[in-house]
Design a protein around this motif. Structure first.
Motif, PDB file in Angstrom:
ATOM      1  N   UNK A 197      -1.744 -56.796  24.716  1.00  0.00           N
ATOM      2  CA  UNK A 197      -1.998 -56.292  26.250  1.00  0.00           C
ATOM      3  C   UNK A 197      -3.166 -56.463  26.760  1.00  0.00           C
ATOM      4  N   UNK A 198      -4.116 -55.843  25.856  1.00  0.00           N
ATOM      5  CA  UNK A 198      -5.643 -56.089  26.465  1.00  0.00           C
ATOM      6  C   UNK A 198      -6.162 -57.695  26.661  1.00  0.00           C
ATOM      7  N   UNK A 199      -5.880 -58.555  25.792  1.00  0.00           N
ATOM      8  CA  UNK A 199      -6.084 -59.794  25.953  1.00  0.00           C
ATOM      9  C   UNK A 199      -5.519 -60.375  27.411  1.00  0.00           C
ATOM     10  N   UNK A 200      -4.146 -60.027  27.517  1.00  0.00           N
ATOM     11  CA  UNK A 200      -3.475 -60.401  28.670  1.00  0.00           C
ATOM     12  C   UNK A 200      -4.293 -59.695  30.040  1.00  0.00           C
ATOM     13  N   UNK A 201      -4.673 -58.428  29.914  1.00  0.00           N
ATOM     14  CA  UNK A 201      -5.376 -57.977  30.948  1.00  0.00           C
ATOM     15  C   UNK A 201      -6.788 -58.647  31.151  1.00  0.00           C
TER      16      UNK A 201
END
Length: 290
Positions: free
Chosen positions: A267-271
């Motif tokens: 999720x962090x990499x997507x953000x």
């Protein structure tokens, strides 16, 4: 009956071209960072040094800050706000040592959140230099914030070892947790630095938002004391998962939720990717707005 419109599927050639274009755009940030890696290092060092330039103690303030924070937390949360009105000094120090790693993570997020809206709008000279890679400015903020957090955790480890007489072996996982935190800080820095050019009031919002994230994260309490239905709301806070796992590795010496950390990283990499897309989309208009 005929439909008023019909959807035409893209040809394989067009789809490959679109995929190739997206891949090229996504790798542009990585290429810029590698190409200007020396400049990134110099800017990060300059940002770190300028904070203490002109002071008598200089770099020692970066060491004194976490020590003073430990003392304040021991006094405020361990003694004055103790459940029984007052705790012993030993209990106060132990309590503050338990809080401090989570607070160090919050300080990194708060520093990035507070500085990001003014990164671009506060440096018009860099924006008007066509050859200057503006994407490095959010990265510098993240690197400096992580450097301060690393120093704080080193001081915490020394104080913990002196107080308990042993090294908390879970500290070997702290660099790994900081690495997982990096995409979150990068997403915040990229997104808010770009939006800060358009929304000049954004800087007044980040302070209260940071305080809300602090008190809605399990730094001062555990989410286990709340109904399970509220756990998903706590997990929306980017601090929750890392604070919980930091507490676990320091108390138990191991990571207790690898699946949760894997989801967190995804999720962090997507953000972070989304933040880069927004920054890239708005970057061409920075010079006209400043």
């Amino acid at each position: 009956m005929e439909w008023p419109c019909r959807v035409v599927a893209p040809s394989p050639t067009a789809w490959k071209a679109h995929t190739r274009e997206r891949s090229t755009e996504e790798s542009r940030l990585i290429r810029e960072v590698w190409t200007f890696r020396d400049l990134l290092w110099e800017l990060s060092k300059r940002d770190f040094v300028l904070r203490y330039r002109g002071s008598y103690a200089g770099f020692l303030w970066s060491l004194a800050h976490p020590v003073s924070m430990l003392a304040v937390y021991s006094l405020a949360f361990g003694i004055m706000l103790g459940r029984q009105g007052a705790l012993s000094i030993e209990g106060a120090v132990a309590y503050s040592l338990a809080l401090f790693p989570g607070l160090a993570l919050f300080q990194a997020l708060a520093e990035t959140l507070n500085k990001a809206p003014f990164l671009i709008s506060g440096n018009p000279a860099y924006v008007k230099k066509i050859v200057f890679p503006l994407a490095l400015m959010p990265l510098v903020t993240v690197i400096v914030a992580l450097a301060h957090t690393a120093i704080s955790l080193v001081i915490w480890t020394i104080v913990y070892t002196c107080f308990h007489g042993r090294v908390p072996w879970g500290v070997v996982f702290l660099p790994f947790l900081l690495l997982l935190f990096t995409p979150v800080l990068l997403a915040v820095s990229l997104l808010f630095s770009a939006l800060g050019v358009y929304l000049r009031d954004l800087g007044h919002f980040t302070g209260p938002a940071g305080q809300a994230l602090l008190f809605l994260s399990p730094i001062f309490y555990s989410i286990d004391g709340f109904p399970p239905v509220l756990h998903s709301l706590f997990l929306l806070n980017p601090l929750t998962t890392l604070v919980e796992q930091t507490r676990a590795v320091l108390e138990q010496g191991r990571v207790t939720d690898w699946n949760g950390l894997a989801i967190y990283l995804l999720v962090a990499m997507m953000f972070a990717w989304g933040g880069w897309r927004v920054f890239k989309r708005l970057r061409d208009d920075f010079a006209d707005l400043l």
